[in-house]
Design a protein around this motif. Structure first.
Motif: not given
Length: 75
Positions: A15-44
């Protein structure tokens, strides 16, 4: 920068919230899965082949973040 989640990487199945090393100042702004947008949330949960757009503050070294998305040797 744009990255693809590799099989066996730290990001694979994490899950995005569990990725180690994502410091303040790092943003995951887009996730594409098989060409479709996936909601970017901590539980993604990232899957192999997901394309991820990551923004990193210019003062940060982006290499540790990039390392989360590549397969580690021996995995």
């Amino acid at each position: 920068f744009r990255l693809t989640v590799a099989v066996g990487s730290v990001a694979d199945g994490t899950a995005l919230r569990d990725l180690p090393g994502l410091a303040e100042g790092t943003w995951v702004s887009l996730v594409l899965r098989s060409g479709a947008l996936v909601p970017v949330r901590g539980d993604t949960v990232l899957q192999p082949g997901d394309e991820v757009l990551v923004l990193v503050d210019e003062e940060q070294d982006p290499e540790p973040v990039k390392g989360l998305f590549v397969a580690a040797q021996g995995r």
